[in-house]
Design a protein around this motif. Structure first.
Motif, PDB file in Angstrom:
ATOM      1  N   TYR A  17       0.825  -1.217   0.000  1.00  0.00           N
ATOM      2  CA  TYR A  17       0.000   0.000   0.000  1.00  0.00           C
ATOM      3  C   TYR A  17       0.857   1.265   0.000  1.00  0.00           C
ATOM      4  CZ  TYR A  17      -3.364   3.354   2.109  1.00  0.00           C
ATOM      5  OH  TYR A  17      -4.151   4.435   2.409  1.00  0.00           O
ATOM      6  N   ALA A 179      -5.971   7.282  -0.734  1.00  0.00           N
ATOM      7  CA  ALA A 179      -5.483   6.623  -1.938  1.00  0.00           C
ATOM      8  C   ALA A 179      -4.912   7.696  -2.854  1.00  0.00           C
ATOM      9  CB  ALA A 179      -6.618   5.869  -2.638  1.00  0.00           C
ATOM     10  N   GLY A 183      -5.871   8.493  -8.841  1.00  0.00           N
ATOM     11  CA  GLY A 183      -6.592   7.254  -9.079  1.00  0.00           C
ATOM     12  C   GLY A 183      -5.753   6.084  -9.526  1.00  0.00           C
ATOM     13  N   GLY A 186      -4.700   2.321  -4.899  1.00  0.00           N
ATOM     14  CA  GLY A 186      -5.623   2.338  -3.775  1.00  0.00           C
ATOM     15  C   GLY A 186      -5.116   1.471  -2.649  1.00  0.00           C
ATOM     16  N   GLU A 187      -6.020   1.158  -1.742  1.00  0.00           N
ATOM     17  CA  GLU A 187      -5.682   0.344  -0.574  1.00  0.00           C
ATOM     18  C   GLU A 187      -6.347  -1.018  -0.709  1.00  0.00           C
ATOM     19  OE1 GLU A 187      -5.633   0.582   4.312  1.00  0.00           O
ATOM     20  OE2 GLU A 187      -6.569   2.190   3.148  1.00  0.00           O
ATOM     21  N   ARG A 188      -5.519  -2.076  -0.710  1.00  0.00           N
ATOM     22  CA  ARG A 188      -6.029  -3.444  -0.813  1.00  0.00           C
ATOM     23  C   ARG A 188      -5.307  -4.319   0.202  1.00  0.00           C
ATOM     24  NH1 ARG A 188      -4.979  -5.215  -6.800  1.00  0.00           N
ATOM     25  NH2 ARG A 188      -3.284  -3.704  -6.668  1.00  0.00           N
ATOM     26  N   ALA A 321     -10.175   7.709  -1.430  1.00  0.00           N
ATOM     27  CA  ALA A 321     -10.300   6.261  -1.241  1.00  0.00           C
ATOM     28  C   ALA A 321     -11.625   5.708  -1.758  1.00  0.00           C
ATOM     29  CB  ALA A 321     -10.156   5.924   0.245  1.00  0.00           C
ATOM     30  N   TRP A 324     -12.388   3.389  -4.922  1.00  0.00           N
ATOM     31  CA  TRP A 324     -11.869   2.027  -4.883  1.00  0.00           C
ATOM     32  C   TRP A 324     -12.875   1.047  -4.287  1.00  0.00           C
ATOM     33  CZ3 TRP A 324      -7.468   0.518  -7.283  1.00  0.00           C
ATOM     34  CH2 TRP A 324      -6.670   1.551  -7.777  1.00  0.00           C
TER      35      TRP A 324
END
Length: 338
Positions: A17, A179, A183, A186-188, A321, A324
């Motif tokens: 991240y 995030a 674009g 993002g956060e995963r 964020a 996402w």
């Protein structure tokens, strides 16, 4: 005649991240990031601004090869395990990855003649603070194995600096959020444990109601207060720290936060305000080890490395964020430089 060469930076955990966001800002600064990641928790498709070397932070031969073959000038070290609860359940794995991994990396750096490193530390090294806001001089008394491994990492840097001339910056993050404003990233996380993604998932119907652990803290609304800092600001802080070291600046340990606290209910209200969606809630007892409030004094980072957050508002972090998680939001402000 001098020949200009692009600075090459090894970014351990560069598929994660914060690491992937850091790779982007390194490229924007004219450097070449080389991501080094075992992909156990990172994502190969997040490595878009330089090469990816697949390898474990505990593999001395692979690290030595990467440093040598890529002609690395400096290292930014993110690679670590970072779940507090998991660290309590499996502490030895955390000591292996976070401490043994740091030892292996430092050995490889020193053997290869690379002596500049920016380290991803944590506010978890402070434990439950006696006073707020937290300064860099506050006592470091971590209350979980994760925080202890990060503190040991700082000790290792300090001792290696004294013994071997290592140059370092240890950056103690507060709560990463948001995030990439453009674009791209993002956060995963799997599993997801961060409050803002969980609140957005609940609002989008992508997860269960948001679990609120404790409403009886000694805070204005009874819920925990945390200092949220935009992930793009965190990434840029690493660039500021690298510039500081390359300019001959002293070794430093610095807080990275905004100095502003937001409670769980503040975050819920912001998600609802930005997205226009309600956040369903579920209430439970306090979690053991959750301090009522953690907020940073960010003064020293501004003074020593010239860093100040560009995105101080919670609404901006949530707006960046939200897409996402399939939610509409309007992006807000621009970016800053060191």
């Amino acid at each position: 005649m001098s020949i200009w060469r692009v600075e090459r930076v090894l970014v351990t955990g560069g598929a994660g991240y914060i690491g992937s966001h850091c790779c982007k800002v390194l490229t924007q600064s004219g450097r070449l990031p080389i991501a080094y990641d075992n992909l156990s928790r990172g994502h190969a498709d997040a490595v878009r601004w330089g090469p990816l070397i697949t390898g474990d932070i505990r593999d001395p031969d692979r690290l030595a090869q990467a440093l040598r073959d890529e002609r690395i000038d400096a290292v930014i070290h993110f690679a670590a395990l970072a779940y507090v609860g998991e660290s309590v359940r499996d502490p030895l794995e955390y000591y292996d990855v976070n401490v043994n991994g740091m030892r292996t990396l430092l050995d490889a750096m020193l053997e290869g003649g690379c002596k500049r490193i920016v380290f991803s530390s944590s506010c978890a090294t402070y434990g439950t603070p006696a006073h707020l806001p937290i300064t860099e001089d506050s006592a470091q008394n971590p209350i979980n194995p994760y925080g202890r491994t990060k503190l040991i990492g700082e000790w290792m840097l300090r001792d290696a600096a004294k013994a071997h001339g290592l140059r370092y910056a240890a950056l103690r993050y507060f709560n990463a959020a948001g995030a990439d404003p453009e674009g791209d990233l993002g956060e995963r996380h799997a599993p997801e444990t961060h409050l803002i993604p969980l609140a957005l998932m609940a609002a989008a119907g992508l997860g269960p109601p948001l679990q609120v652990f404790g409403t009886d803290y000694a805070t204005p609304d009874g819920t925990c207060i945390r200092d949220y800092i935009h992930v793009s600001d965190l990434a840029r802080a690493h660039l500021c720290a690298l510039d500081h070291l390359e300019g001959g600046g002293e070794n430093v340990a610095l807080n990275l936060g905004t100095g502003r606290g937001a409670s769980i209910f503040d975050v819920v209200a912001a998600v609802e305000r930005v997205t226009g969606r309600g956040v369903p809630l579920r209430f439970g007892p306090r979690r053991e080890g959750d301090p009522p409030e953690l907020t940073a004094d960010p003064t020293r980072a501004a003074e020593l490395i010239g860093f100040a957050p560009a995105y101080r508002e919670l609404d901006d972090m949530i707006a960046h964020a939200a897409p996402w998680f399939g939610l509409s939001a309007q992006n807000q402000r621009g970016v800053a430089s060191c």
